[in-house]
Design a protein around this motif. Structure first.
Motif, PDB file in Angstrom:
ATOM      1  N   PRO A 193      12.937  -1.424  -1.037  1.00 52.38           N
ATOM      2  CA  PRO A 193      12.059  -1.237  -0.162  1.00 52.38           C
ATOM      3  C   PRO A 193      11.861  -1.827   1.151  1.00 52.38           C
ATOM      4  CG  PRO A 193      11.375  -2.697  -1.957  1.00 52.38           C
ATOM      5  CD  PRO A 193      12.552  -2.254  -2.326  1.00 52.38           C
ATOM      6  N   ASN A 194      11.501  -1.275   2.242  1.00 54.19           N
ATOM      7  CA  ASN A 194      11.351  -1.886   3.424  1.00 54.19           C
ATOM      8  C   ASN A 194      10.130  -2.721   3.674  1.00 54.19           C
ATOM      9  OD1 ASN A 194       9.486   0.039   4.459  1.00 54.19           O
ATOM     10  ND2 ASN A 194      10.962   1.166   5.439  1.00 54.19           N
ATOM     11  N   SER A 195      10.136  -3.495   4.604  1.00 55.72           N
ATOM     12  CA  SER A 195       8.667  -4.269   4.761  1.00 55.72           C
ATOM     13  C   SER A 195       7.558  -3.539   4.946  1.00 55.72           C
ATOM     14  CB  SER A 195       9.010  -5.343   5.981  1.00 55.72           C
ATOM     15  OG  SER A 195      10.044  -6.056   5.758  1.00 55.72           O
ATOM     16  N   GLU A 196       7.624  -2.447   5.620  1.00 59.09           N
ATOM     17  CA  GLU A 196       6.541  -1.632   5.701  1.00 59.09           C
ATOM     18  C   GLU A 196       6.015  -1.116   4.307  1.00 59.09           C
ATOM     19  OE1 GLU A 196       9.416  -1.029   7.650  1.00 59.09           O
ATOM     20  OE2 GLU A 196       8.639  -2.083   9.269  1.00 59.09           O
ATOM     21  N   THR A 197       7.113  -0.827   3.552  1.00 54.05           N
ATOM     22  CA  THR A 197       6.567  -0.011   2.235  1.00 54.05           C
ATOM     23  C   THR A 197       6.048  -1.123   1.480  1.00 54.05           C
ATOM     24  OG1 THR A 197       8.275   1.370   2.251  1.00 54.05           O
ATOM     25  CG2 THR A 197       7.605   0.815   0.041  1.00 54.05           C
ATOM     26  N   ILE A 198       6.496  -2.439   1.485  1.00 54.08           N
ATOM     27  CA  ILE A 198       6.060  -3.541   0.642  1.00 54.08           C
ATOM     28  C   ILE A 198       4.688  -3.932   1.392  1.00 54.08           C
ATOM     29  CG2 ILE A 198       6.189  -6.116   0.126  1.00 54.08           C
ATOM     30  CD1 ILE A 198       9.178  -5.550   0.100  1.00 54.08           C
ATOM     31  N   ALA A 199       4.240  -3.954   2.642  1.00 57.23           N
ATOM     32  CA  ALA A 199       3.108  -4.238   3.278  1.00 57.23           C
ATOM     33  C   ALA A 199       2.034  -3.224   2.663  1.00 57.23           C
ATOM     34  CB  ALA A 199       3.133  -4.311   4.747  1.00 57.23           C
ATOM     35  N   ALA A 200       2.343  -1.712   2.714  1.00 58.64           N
ATOM     36  CA  ALA A 200       1.508  -0.989   2.089  1.00 58.64           C
ATOM     37  C   ALA A 200       0.884  -1.114   0.614  1.00 58.64           C
ATOM     38  CB  ALA A 200       1.961   0.523   2.399  1.00 58.64           C
ATOM     39  N   PHE A 201       1.746  -1.870  -0.010  1.00 57.42           N
ATOM     40  CA  PHE A 201       1.411  -2.258  -1.466  1.00 57.42           C
ATOM     41  C   PHE A 201       0.756  -3.250  -1.704  1.00 57.42           C
ATOM     42  CE2 PHE A 201       3.500  -3.805  -5.710  1.00 57.42           C
ATOM     43  CZ  PHE A 201       2.936  -2.707  -6.334  1.00 57.42           C
ATOM     44  N   LEU A 202       0.758  -4.108  -0.627  1.00 54.77           N
ATOM     45  CA  LEU A 202      -0.041  -5.528  -0.875  1.00 54.77           C
ATOM     46  C   LEU A 202      -1.580  -5.473  -1.300  1.00 54.77           C
ATOM     47  CD1 LEU A 202       1.602  -7.813   1.931  1.00 54.77           C
ATOM     48  CD2 LEU A 202       2.207  -7.571  -0.372  1.00 54.77           C
ATOM     49  N   PRO A 203      -2.288  -4.304  -0.704  1.00 53.38           N
ATOM     50  CA  PRO A 203      -3.567  -4.286  -1.060  1.00 53.38           C
ATOM     51  C   PRO A 203      -3.992  -4.125  -2.454  1.00 53.38           C
ATOM     52  CG  PRO A 203      -3.373  -3.227   1.012  1.00 53.38           C
ATOM     53  CD  PRO A 203      -1.986  -3.469   0.422  1.00 53.38           C
ATOM     54  N   LYS A 204      -3.141  -3.207  -3.039  1.00 51.22           N
ATOM     55  CA  LYS A 204      -3.284  -3.082  -4.523  1.00 51.22           C
ATOM     56  C   LYS A 204      -2.912  -4.504  -5.357  1.00 51.22           C
ATOM     57  CE  LYS A 204      -1.284   0.129  -8.293  1.00 51.22           C
ATOM     58  NZ  LYS A 204      -0.394   0.954  -8.305  1.00 51.22           N
ATOM     59  N   VAL A 205      -1.978  -5.278  -5.025  1.00 49.10           N
ATOM     60  CA  VAL A 205      -1.667  -6.277  -5.468  1.00 49.10           C
ATOM     61  C   VAL A 205      -2.705  -7.460  -5.396  1.00 49.10           C
ATOM     62  CG1 VAL A 205       0.063  -8.212  -6.098  1.00 49.10           C
ATOM     63  CG2 VAL A 205       0.844  -5.701  -5.579  1.00 49.10           C
ATOM     64  N   GLN A 206      -3.234  -7.405  -4.051  1.00 49.74           N
ATOM     65  CA  GLN A 206      -4.149  -8.145  -3.895  1.00 49.74           C
ATOM     66  C   GLN A 206      -5.570  -8.171  -4.660  1.00 49.74           C
ATOM     67  OE1 GLN A 206      -3.780 -11.046  -1.559  1.00 49.74           O
ATOM     68  NE2 GLN A 206      -5.749 -11.702  -2.765  1.00 49.74           N
ATOM     69  N   LYS A 207      -5.615  -6.979  -4.963  1.00 50.28           N
ATOM     70  CA  LYS A 207      -7.073  -6.551  -5.628  1.00 50.28           C
ATOM     71  C   LYS A 207      -6.847  -7.155  -7.034  1.00 50.28           C
ATOM     72  CE  LYS A 207      -9.817  -2.589  -7.210  1.00 50.28           C
ATOM     73  NZ  LYS A 207      -9.879  -1.340  -7.330  1.00 50.28           N
ATOM     74  N   ALA A 208      -5.610  -7.026  -7.491  1.00 46.15           N
ATOM     75  CA  ALA A 208      -5.429  -7.575  -9.040  1.00 46.15           C
ATOM     76  C   ALA A 208      -5.500  -9.166  -8.880  1.00 46.15           C
ATOM     77  CB  ALA A 208      -3.929  -7.273  -9.559  1.00 46.15           C
ATOM     78  N   VAL A 209      -4.984  -9.891  -8.044  1.00 48.42           N
ATOM     79  CA  VAL A 209      -4.986 -11.420  -7.803  1.00 48.42           C
ATOM     80  C   VAL A 209      -6.777 -11.560  -7.719  1.00 48.42           C
ATOM     81  CG1 VAL A 209      -4.688 -13.227  -6.257  1.00 48.42           C
ATOM     82  CG2 VAL A 209      -2.791 -11.496  -6.908  1.00 48.42           C
ATOM     83  N   ASP A 210      -7.416 -10.828  -6.908  1.00 46.78           N
ATOM     84  CA  ASP A 210      -8.813 -11.086  -6.547  1.00 46.78           C
ATOM     85  C   ASP A 210      -9.512 -10.818  -8.204  1.00 46.78           C
ATOM     86  OD1 ASP A 210      -8.359 -11.705  -4.079  1.00 46.78           O
ATOM     87  OD2 ASP A 210      -8.963  -9.774  -3.409  1.00 46.78           O
ATOM     88  N   GLN A 211      -9.144  -9.914  -8.624  1.00 47.80           N
ATOM     89  CA  GLN A 211      -9.965  -9.799 -10.012  1.00 47.80           C
ATOM     90  C   GLN A 211      -9.634 -10.902 -11.201  1.00 47.80           C
ATOM     91  OE1 GLN A 211      -8.561  -5.614 -10.984  1.00 47.80           O
ATOM     92  NE2 GLN A 211     -10.533  -4.695 -10.013  1.00 47.80           N
ATOM     93  N   MET A 212      -8.331 -11.245 -11.100  1.00 43.37           N
ATOM     94  CA  MET A 212      -7.805 -12.307 -12.046  1.00 43.37           C
ATOM     95  C   MET A 212      -8.497 -13.780 -11.502  1.00 43.37           C
ATOM     96  SD  MET A 212      -3.875 -11.129 -12.104  1.00 43.37           S
ATOM     97  CE  MET A 212      -3.469 -12.438 -13.546  1.00 43.37           C
ATOM     98  N   ILE A 213      -8.477 -13.787 -10.444  1.00 42.00           N
ATOM     99  CA  ILE A 213      -9.357 -15.025 -10.160  1.00 42.00           C
ATOM    100  C   ILE A 213     -10.724 -15.258 -10.413  1.00 42.00           C
ATOM    101  CG2 ILE A 213     -10.076 -16.642  -8.074  1.00 42.00           C
ATOM    102  CD1 ILE A 213      -7.141 -16.957  -8.684  1.00 42.00           C
ATOM    103  N   SER A 214     -11.418 -13.798 -10.277  1.00 36.51           N
ATOM    104  CA  SER A 214     -12.790 -13.796 -10.606  1.00 36.51           C
ATOM    105  C   SER A 214     -13.071 -14.166 -12.166  1.00 36.51           C
ATOM    106  CB  SER A 214     -13.283 -12.400 -10.159  1.00 36.51           C
ATOM    107  OG  SER A 214     -13.261 -12.240  -8.929  1.00 36.51           O
ATOM    108  N   VAL A 215     -12.156 -13.519 -12.800  1.00 38.16           N
ATOM    109  CA  VAL A 215     -12.292 -13.566 -14.492  1.00 38.16           C
ATOM    110  C   VAL A 215     -12.074 -14.913 -14.936  1.00 38.16           C
ATOM    111  CG1 VAL A 215     -11.050 -12.965 -16.516  1.00 38.16           C
ATOM    112  CG2 VAL A 215     -11.574 -11.157 -14.839  1.00 38.16           C
ATOM    113  N   ARG A 216     -11.026 -15.640 -14.231  1.00 37.30           N
ATOM    114  CA  ARG A 216     -10.793 -16.798 -14.401  1.00 37.30           C
ATOM    115  C   ARG A 216     -11.838 -18.010 -14.069  1.00 37.30           C
ATOM    116  NH1 ARG A 216      -5.576 -19.876 -16.065  1.00 37.30           N
ATOM    117  NH2 ARG A 216      -6.348 -22.167 -15.829  1.00 37.30           N
TER     118      ARG A 216
END
Length: 98
Positions: free
Chosen positions: A73-96
């Motif tokens: 993947p190029n940087s643009e493809t990865i950047a477009a994927f970041l919000p999905k991963v960030q949402k998972a991180v935010d939910q995991m922090i909230s649960v913790r």
């Protein structure tokens, strides 16, 4: 407890995803490292071998990243994927409860 301004969730970056994809660890994963548990250490993202990480702390495996992003993947493809991963991180922090 939701992430707050004074205790934000770690921010996922293109570098985090590149580190995961380029890792030489056996079955690498991106995970939340909560530190020594003294309550003063902020959580951060790290990459390590899946077998050495507490399963509930795993945000993303390399296999899943490759499925979602493709082999090179190029940087643009990865950047477009970041919000999905960030949402998972935010939910995991909230649960913790950090």
């Amino acid at each position: 407890m939701e992430p707050t301004v004074d205790r934000p969730a770690p921010q996922v970056t293109v570098t985090d995803i590149r580190t995961l994809l380029d890792s030489s660890a056996e079955l690498p994963v991106l995970y939340i490292n909560y530190g020594p548990g003294d309550g003063d250490t902020e959580a951060e993202l790290d990459v390590w071998a899946a077998g050495l990480v507490y399963q509930p702390d795993i945000v993303l495996t390399r296999a899943t990243a490759l499925d979602q992003l493709g082999e090179e993947p190029n940087s643009e493809t990865i950047a477009a994927f970041l919000p999905k991963v960030q949402k998972a991180v935010d939910q995991m922090i909230s649960v913790r409860g950090l």
